[in-house]
Write an enzyme that holds these catalytic residues in place. Structure first.
Site, PDB file in Angstrom:
ATOM      1  N   SER A  22     -34.062  43.086  65.691  1.00 56.88           N
ATOM      2  CA  SER A  22     -33.017  44.078  65.368  1.00 56.88           C
ATOM      3  C   SER A  22     -31.624  43.453  65.401  1.00 56.88           C
ATOM      4  CB  SER A  22     -33.096  45.254  66.348  1.00 56.88           C
ATOM      5  OG  SER A  22     -33.054  44.799  67.687  1.00 56.88           O
ATOM      6  N   ASN A 109     -34.997  48.464  78.078  1.00 54.73           N
ATOM      7  CA  ASN A 109     -35.038  49.886  77.726  1.00 54.73           C
ATOM      8  C   ASN A 109     -33.831  50.649  78.260  1.00 54.73           C
ATOM      9  OD1 ASN A 109     -37.394  49.160  76.598  1.00 54.73           O
ATOM     10  ND2 ASN A 109     -38.734  50.208  78.054  1.00 54.73           N
ATOM     11  N   HIS A 155     -17.659  83.968  44.939  1.00 57.06           N
ATOM     12  CA  HIS A 155     -18.592  83.708  43.827  1.00 57.06           C
ATOM     13  C   HIS A 155     -17.917  82.881  42.728  1.00 57.06           C
ATOM     14  CE1 HIS A 155     -21.003  87.030  45.576  1.00 57.06           C
ATOM     15  NE2 HIS A 155     -19.809  87.599  45.733  1.00 57.06           N
ATOM     16  N   SER A 276     -12.519  55.962  32.494  1.00 58.88           N
ATOM     17  CA  SER A 276     -13.844  55.856  31.887  1.00 58.88           C
ATOM     18  C   SER A 276     -13.893  54.582  31.049  1.00 58.88           C
ATOM     19  CB  SER A 276     -14.079  57.080  31.006  1.00 58.88           C
ATOM     20  OG  SER A 276     -14.968  56.776  29.961  1.00 58.88           O
ATOM     21  N   LYS A 282      -9.819  59.919  29.908  1.00 59.91           N
ATOM     22  CA  LYS A 282     -10.369  60.390  31.180  1.00 59.91           C
ATOM     23  C   LYS A 282      -9.611  59.919  32.423  1.00 59.91           C
ATOM     24  CE  LYS A 282     -13.739  62.517  31.791  1.00 59.91           C
ATOM     25  NZ  LYS A 282     -15.153  62.189  31.631  1.00 59.91           N
ATOM     26  N   GLU A 289     -16.073  62.813  44.258  1.00 59.20           N
ATOM     27  CA  GLU A 289     -17.497  62.901  43.909  1.00 59.20           C
ATOM     28  C   GLU A 289     -18.351  62.016  44.811  1.00 59.20           C
ATOM     29  OE1 GLU A 289     -18.222  62.732  39.531  1.00 59.20           O
ATOM     30  OE2 GLU A 289     -16.062  62.931  39.457  1.00 59.20           O
TER      31      GLU A 289
HETATM   32  N1  ARG Z   1     -34.211  46.148  70.230  1.00 50.91           N
HETATM   33  C1  ARG Z   1     -34.793  47.178  71.025  1.00 50.91           C
HETATM   34  C2  ARG Z   1     -34.306  48.540  70.539  1.00 50.91           C
HETATM   35  O1  ARG Z   1     -33.367  48.576  69.827  1.00 50.91           O
HETATM   36  C3  ARG Z   1     -34.421  47.009  72.452  1.00 50.91           C
HETATM   37  C4  ARG Z   1     -35.368  47.581  73.424  1.00 50.91           C
HETATM   38  C5  ARG Z   1     -36.635  46.823  73.390  1.00 50.91           C
HETATM   39  N2  ARG Z   1     -37.511  47.211  74.407  1.00 50.91           N
HETATM   40  C6  ARG Z   1     -38.790  46.894  74.382  1.00 50.91           C
HETATM   41  N3  ARG Z   1     -39.509  47.276  75.366  1.00 50.91           N
HETATM   42  N4  ARG Z   1     -39.334  46.243  73.393  1.00 50.91           N
HETATM   43  O2  ARG Z   1     -34.857  49.563  70.837  1.00 50.91           O
END
Ligand code: ARG
Length: 458
Positions: A22, A109, A155, A276, A282, A289
């Site tokens: 990530s 976590n 409306h 445009s 235009k 938009e």
């Molecule tokens: N990159 C993970 C997330 O965004 C971090 C937590 C990962 N925890 C684990 N037990 N694999 O959630």
């Protein structure tokens, strides 16, 4: 080599590495991650879980890493699993064994649950500042247009006369709610999950209140399972962001209408309109938009978050890594939209004559004609019916309420006198509506006053 390699006898497949990682999108939380680790290390040292000297070494190393990232000397490793692993690995490389002690009494976590909260807290403040600026733009445009009469619609049919100031201020009210909603959301997310561990807390004698305080939280979270598995705050923020976009989108739609030749109530500044490739005449409201279009995208982020969380067993599941792309996308989109929309509105030119001309057609003073008869003693329902007949007559004869003669009025009911012309004049129709929240100058000024007071207090 993975930090968790001990249990495994094979290298992770390269595809799994990429899939799992990530760092691409969570590296933006580097500052929050380091701030959280500094607080954790400080607390570990103070509680005697690690040596004070080690805690200081860790903190020194983390500060260096932060400075190096900010100055561009240190780049994120695209092969790192996530920002948490990257910072920890870098720290261990720099300060050796002390670095390996940082993760004592902590899990990724609770670390990630903390980082997102820290990050969103800042983002909320940035978005609030953008909204406050936007509200100021709306207020100053409203101040210039307190007597600019325009048709109000229901409306999308001309309904009753209002002023452009009054119309604009309706959006200021929406922004007011958006700002306070963000505050609300921040209040609820302001509990610190650090110390929840992987899911079941920790056996180390840590001080959760200390880290919570160091990081500016109101309190530690009260349930370790919930601490690591709660993403309500992402959903709440995403929903507040969706509403902001909904408001911008409604405003966009009106701007698109208002700059069409059919309305011509406003003209966008050349710097905020586009041309445009084929039609030389235009001038398109692309910004409005696109904002309208991007609303769908932010709504999508909200739905992605809700769907991701639906049915997840406690506590942490890897599904939850998907939270970041969704919430970051919603945040970035809102920031981009507000900061482009605001100058478009502030530079847009109002065309009051066209607004007034539109207000003078379409019998938008018919209610006032009925009210005139009611004030002269007729029951409102009778007055309403007579006025309806008069409008029908005018439509058939190509007349307006203003051009009908007194004789013609009297033909419908002898109670009419020439006071009717006063009662149906557009300015009187607007300025008679002095009720709280109405379009007359006084309540509009009061509205502005209250909004300015609010701005002073946020
Ligand atoms: N990159 C993970 C997330 O965004 C971090 C937590 C990962 N925890 C684990 N037990 N694999 O959630």
């Amino acid at each position: 080599m993975k930090m968790w390699a001990g249990r495994f006898s094979k290298e992770t497949d390269a595809r799994v590495n990429d899939f799992n990682s990530s760092i691409r999108f969570d590296s933006r939380m580097y500052k929050d991650d380091i701030e959280g680790s500094i607080a954790h290390a400080t607390m570990l040292g103070q509680c005697g879980v690690i040596e004070l000297s080690e805690s200081l070494e860790i903190i020194g190393g983390l500060k260096e890493i932060l400075a190096d990232i900010e100055s561009g000397r240190l780049a994120f490793d695209p092969d790192a699993e996530d920002i948490h692993m990257f910072v920890e690995a870098e720290l261990t490389q720099r300060v050796g064994d002390a670095g390996k002690r940082l993760h004592t009494a902590r899990s990724r976590n609770d670390q990630v649950a903390l980082d997102i909260r820290l990050d969103l807290r800042h983002e909320i403040e940035d978005i609030k500042a953008l909204l406050i600026d936007f509200m100021k733009t709306i207020i100053s445009k409203a101040e210039e247009n307190k007597t600019t009469v325009m048709p109000g619609y229901t409306h999308l049919q001309r309904a009753q006369p209002i002023t452009f100031a009054h119309h604009l201020l309706a959006y200021a009210q929406m922004i007011k709610r958006d700002i306070t909603r963000l505050d609300d959301c921040k209040k609820r997310m302001n509990e610190c999950p650090l110390g929840s561990g992987a899911l079941a807390g920790t056996t180390y004698p840590i001080d959760r209140s200390k880290t919570a305080k160091l990081l500016g939280f109101d309190a530690p979270t009260q349930n370790s399972l919930d601490g690591v598995s709660d993403r309500d705050f992402c959903v709440e923020l995403a929903s507040a962001l969706s509403l902001i976009m909904t408001h911008l989108s409604r405003f966009s739609e009106e701007i698109v209408l208002w700059c069409s030749w059919e309305f011509k109530f406003v003209e966008l500044d050349d710097a905020f309109a586009t041309g445009s490739s084929i039609m030389p005449q235009k001038k398109n409201p692309d910004v409005a938009e696109l904002v309208r279009g991007k609303t769908g995208r932010v709504n999508g982020d909200l739905v992605a978050l809700l769907t991701m969380m639906k049915g997840l067993p406690l506590a942490y599941n890897k599904d939850m890594q998907e939270d970041k792309e969704a919430i970051f996308d919603a945040i970035d989109t809102v920031k981009l939209c507000v900061s482009t929309f605001n100058p478009m509105v502030s530079t847009m030119k109002t065309l009051p004559q066209n607004m007034r001309a539109a207000a003078a057609k379409g019998f938008i003073n018919a209610t006032d004609c009925a009210d005139y008869l009611t004030k002269k003693g007729l029951p409102f329902r009778d007055a309403y019916k007579i006025t309806g007949q008069i409008v029908g007559f005018c439509v058939a004869k190509g007349k307006t309420l203003e051009t009908l003669t007194l004789e013609e009025y009297k033909g419908f009911n002898p109670i009419f006198d020439d006071g009717v012309y006063n009662a149906i004049s557009l300015d009187n129709c607007v300025n008679g509506r002095k009720v709280i929240g109405g379009p007359a100058v006084e309540p509009v000024e009061r509205q502005i006053e209250l909004l300015k007071e609010l701005l002073k207090n946020i």
